[in-house]
Design an enzyme around this catalytic site. Sequence first.
Site, PDB file in Angstrom:
ATOM      1  CD  GLU A 162      -2.650   2.676   1.416  1.00 21.60           C
ATOM      2  OE1 GLU A 162      -2.280   1.652   2.043  1.00 21.60           O
ATOM      3  OE2 GLU A 162      -2.017   3.137   0.446  1.00 21.60           O
TER       4      GLU A 162
ATOM      5  CG  HIS B 245      -3.759  -0.087  -0.561  1.00 20.99           C
ATOM      6  ND1 HIS B 245      -3.884   0.987  -1.410  1.00 20.99           N
ATOM      7  CD2 HIS B 245      -2.475  -0.505  -0.671  1.00 20.99           C
ATOM      8  CE1 HIS B 245      -2.726   1.196  -2.019  1.00 20.99           C
ATOM      9  NE2 HIS B 245      -1.850   0.304  -1.578  1.00 20.99           N
TER      10      HIS B 245
END
Length: 286
Positions: free
Chosen positions: A260, A160
Amino acid sequence: MTSVPALPEGISLIHNTAGKAFVQVEHPSVTARIALEGAHLVSCIPSGQADLLWMSPSDPQAPGGVLRGGVPLCWPWFGNTRTGPAHGIARRSLWQLTGAERDEQSVRLKLELPAATQKAALPEASWALSLELRLGASLQMTLTSRNTGQGPQLLSQALHSYLPVAEITKVRVTGLDGATYLDQLTSSHQVQQGDLTIEREVDRIYLQHSQPIQLSDGQRTLEICRSGSASVVLWNPWQDKARKLDNFPADGYRTMLCIEAANAAADARTLQPGEEHTLSCSIRQI
């Protein structure tokens, strides 16, 4: 930590003023910091460059809390697709540093999530999970999951990555033209037309996509490359949601964009007993 008999020069275990434990890297080619809680990379600064990652200036980085920025590890599920904490257990668990090496160009670290820690949080699951980081002129992250159970196990995940930008309204993202994405704000599928610019909240999962992506803000360009990933998440909370986020400044949305590497939505993987899957991402200034 005790499994590493000696750390090379320039690699140390430290605590910040709040008492949170980190691996600190000081190398001629890079300075970096990784929290042992979550194996969370919070900073990676190649020599002569700005940080490759964005970290919230209002996050106290205190023990026991998830961090806002850097690279949280979403594992073994992405989002709220299963019962339990959002984005799984990996970013909330204490990892072990099990390997550390350096050469003239870079530092290589290996961290593992102990089986006992996993079993306590997910008693029905059985995985071997490791993160390898190569830190130098570029950042390379490799998250490897192996099914150590007796039956198939579902895996969705993401690296992330919060990336810094000078001003979000000047951002241009290339490499997504023609890709289909799931717009999580409207639950609809759309097709990207041309480069992406950001003028409002964005929460998208681009599917069946594996090509490099470039993020430009008028001052520098970052290239994001992935492997083991056919989905990529783009996220910016914009003004209204930014005010509701923990440890996130009200104007923080102006200086970050998450891109991500993922196995999310239709890209979730089912691993058979003994099967292994590796999700990798590299970030570099070009």
